[in-house]
Design a protein around this motif. Structure first.
Motif, PDB file in Angstrom:
ATOM      1  N   UNK A  77       0.810  -1.207   0.000  1.00  0.00           N
ATOM      2  CA  UNK A  77       0.000   0.000   0.000  1.00  0.00           C
ATOM      3  C   UNK A  77       0.848   1.263   0.000  1.00  0.00           C
ATOM      4  N   UNK A  78       0.304   2.295  -0.599  1.00  0.00           N
ATOM      5  CA  UNK A  78       0.801   3.670  -0.532  1.00  0.00           C
ATOM      6  C   UNK A  78       1.989   3.972  -1.435  1.00  0.00           C
ATOM      7  N   UNK A  79       2.579   2.972  -2.101  1.00  0.00           N
ATOM      8  CA  UNK A  79       3.685   3.221  -3.030  1.00  0.00           C
ATOM      9  C   UNK A  79       3.914   1.982  -3.872  1.00  0.00           C
ATOM     10  N   UNK A  80       4.478   2.172  -5.054  1.00  0.00           N
ATOM     11  CA  UNK A  80       4.863   1.053  -5.907  1.00  0.00           C
ATOM     12  C   UNK A  80       6.121   0.430  -5.317  1.00  0.00           C
ATOM     13  N   UNK A  81       6.109  -0.870  -4.997  1.00  0.00           N
ATOM     14  CA  UNK A  81       7.282  -1.495  -4.370  1.00  0.00           C
ATOM     15  C   UNK A  81       8.555  -1.398  -5.199  1.00  0.00           C
ATOM     16  N   UNK A  82       8.415  -1.199  -6.516  1.00  0.00           N
ATOM     17  CA  UNK A  82       9.608  -1.057  -7.352  1.00  0.00           C
ATOM     18  C   UNK A  82      10.258   0.315  -7.178  1.00  0.00           C
ATOM     19  N   UNK A 118       3.043  -2.088   3.551  1.00  0.00           N
ATOM     20  CA  UNK A 118       2.883  -0.688   3.171  1.00  0.00           C
ATOM     21  C   UNK A 118       4.216   0.030   3.272  1.00  0.00           C
ATOM     22  N   UNK A 119       4.280   1.214   2.692  1.00  0.00           N
ATOM     23  CA  UNK A 119       5.448   2.079   2.847  1.00  0.00           C
ATOM     24  C   UNK A 119       5.407   2.663   4.254  1.00  0.00           C
ATOM     25  N   UNK A 120       6.456   2.407   5.024  1.00  0.00           N
ATOM     26  CA  UNK A 120       6.468   2.753   6.436  1.00  0.00           C
ATOM     27  C   UNK A 120       6.231   4.220   6.733  1.00  0.00           C
ATOM     28  N   UNK A 121       6.833   5.109   5.963  1.00  0.00           N
ATOM     29  CA  UNK A 121       6.713   6.542   6.249  1.00  0.00           C
ATOM     30  C   UNK A 121       5.275   7.028   6.062  1.00  0.00           C
ATOM     31  N   UNK A 122       4.584   6.514   5.029  1.00  0.00           N
ATOM     32  CA  UNK A 122       3.193   6.908   4.798  1.00  0.00           C
ATOM     33  C   UNK A 122       2.288   6.261   5.846  1.00  0.00           C
ATOM     34  N   UNK A 123       2.595   5.024   6.197  1.00  0.00           N
ATOM     35  CA  UNK A 123       1.864   4.320   7.248  1.00  0.00           C
ATOM     36  C   UNK A 123       1.934   5.118   8.550  1.00  0.00           C
ATOM     37  N   UNK A 124       3.125   5.591   8.879  1.00  0.00           N
ATOM     38  CA  UNK A 124       3.316   6.374  10.103  1.00  0.00           C
ATOM     39  C   UNK A 124       2.528   7.678  10.029  1.00  0.00           C
ATOM     40  N   UNK A 125       2.547   8.329   8.876  1.00  0.00           N
ATOM     41  CA  UNK A 125       1.829   9.596   8.715  1.00  0.00           C
ATOM     42  C   UNK A 125       0.321   9.395   8.797  1.00  0.00           C
ATOM     43  N   UNK A 126      -0.152   8.264   8.287  1.00  0.00           N
ATOM     44  CA  UNK A 126      -1.589   7.994   8.337  1.00  0.00           C
ATOM     45  C   UNK A 126      -2.070   7.838   9.773  1.00  0.00           C
ATOM     46  N   UNK A 154       1.521  14.012   0.751  1.00  0.00           N
ATOM     47  CA  UNK A 154       2.648  13.478   1.516  1.00  0.00           C
ATOM     48  C   UNK A 154       3.473  12.466   0.720  1.00  0.00           C
ATOM     49  N   UNK A 155       3.253  12.420  -0.580  1.00  0.00           N
ATOM     50  CA  UNK A 155       4.078  11.577  -1.431  1.00  0.00           C
ATOM     51  C   UNK A 155       3.366  10.392  -2.037  1.00  0.00           C
ATOM     52  N   UNK A 156       3.771  10.028  -3.252  1.00  0.00           N
ATOM     53  CA  UNK A 156       3.270   8.853  -3.966  1.00  0.00           C
ATOM     54  C   UNK A 156       1.756   8.911  -4.209  1.00  0.00           C
ATOM     55  N   UNK A 157       1.181  10.109  -4.239  1.00  0.00           N
ATOM     56  CA  UNK A 157      -0.250  10.237  -4.498  1.00  0.00           C
ATOM     57  C   UNK A 157      -1.126  10.130  -3.276  1.00  0.00           C
ATOM     58  N   UNK A 158      -0.513  10.054  -2.080  1.00  0.00           N
ATOM     59  CA  UNK A 158      -1.270   9.997  -0.832  1.00  0.00           C
ATOM     60  C   UNK A 158      -1.397  11.395  -0.236  1.00  0.00           C
ATOM     61  N   UNK A 159      -2.527  11.667   0.396  1.00  0.00           N
ATOM     62  CA  UNK A 159      -2.776  12.968   1.006  1.00  0.00           C
ATOM     63  C   UNK A 159      -3.280  12.785   2.430  1.00  0.00           C
TER      64      UNK A 159
END
Length: 233
Positions: A77-82, A118-126, A154-159
């Motif tokens: 979730x929240x980012x393309x793993x590549x 999920x991408x940890x930084x976005x997970x933390x922000x959520x 906040x990055x990768x299309x997440x707000x």
């Protein structure tokens, strides 16, 4: 006559093409390997403790380790793993564990259907902000206007909207998140308004817009294997 730079450019393209083909082959092999392990004849075991106070932590840790091992073929979730480093991937409880712990069943917080990479930084922000899917019908740019300055990209299309404690996931993650919330709500009967601004009817409409991806299907297989005891954690 082709220049030296042209030859170098073509060699780089060939290298990148070969690399992508290799990664795709590795991911296909990993996908098949995990599918095989999830069959009844291949029971997997992970050590758990018998102490009531530590069982939940051990279960979550074991599940996290298992999911991370197969992060290339499971949803992230929240980012393309590549686009991100594997070390930046962590687990996300789509329905916050704090809400599930208040459920009528103490096992709800450890339901593997609710746990995704999920991408940890976005997970933390959520944090445990409620999901808002209204952005699904708009472009990202349209929600950044002066009258709604509390919404931040906040990055990768997440707000995120800290003022109203709302999280807008990137559009491609919305169907998976909606399916997860709907499944968990039907199973554990928590207050839907604690998790999302969407109604049950709206969640059903969202899930009908797209079919699960191969990665999502594999996660579903893993969840079912854990629940029937093929995978024990």
């Amino acid at each position: 006559m082709a220049s030296h730079n042209d030859h170098t450019h073509h060699r780089n393209i060939d290298k990148n093409t070969t690399k992508h083909k290799k990664n795709r082959t590795q991911n296909n092999n990993t996908h098949r390997a995990l599918e095989n392990k999830l069959q009844p004849s291949h029971a997997l075991h992970a050590t758990t403790t018998t102490t009531a106070g530590t069982t939940a932590t051990t279960t979550t840790t074991a599940l996290r380790r298992y999911l991370l091992h197969y992060h290339t073929v499971l949803p992230v979730l929240y980012a393309d793993p590549t686009d991100i480093c594997a070390s930046h991937i962590t687990i996300e409880h789509v329905v916050p564990a704090s809400i599930l712990r208040n459920s009528i069943n103490p096992h709800a917080a450890n339901d593997p259907a609710n746990v995704h990479l999920s991408l940890g930084s976005i997970n933390h922000a959520r944090s445990n902000f409620r999901f808002c899917f209204s952005v699904a019908n708009k472009s990202i740019d349209n929600i950044f206007h002066k009258s709604n300055s509390t919404v931040l990209h906040i990055g990768y299309g997440n707000c995120i909207d800290k003022t109203n404690r709302l999280f807008y996931p990137r559009i491609q993650d919305i169907p998976l998140i909606a399916r997860t919330i709907l499944h968990m709500h039907r199973k554990w009967m928590f207050d839907l308004n604690d998790v999302t601004t969407a109604t049950a009817q709206e969640l059903c409409a969202i899930t009908a817009l797209s079919h699960p991806t191969n990665e999502e299907r594999l996660h579903c297989m893993l969840t079912q294997a854990i629940q029937i005891g093929i995978v024990k954690i």
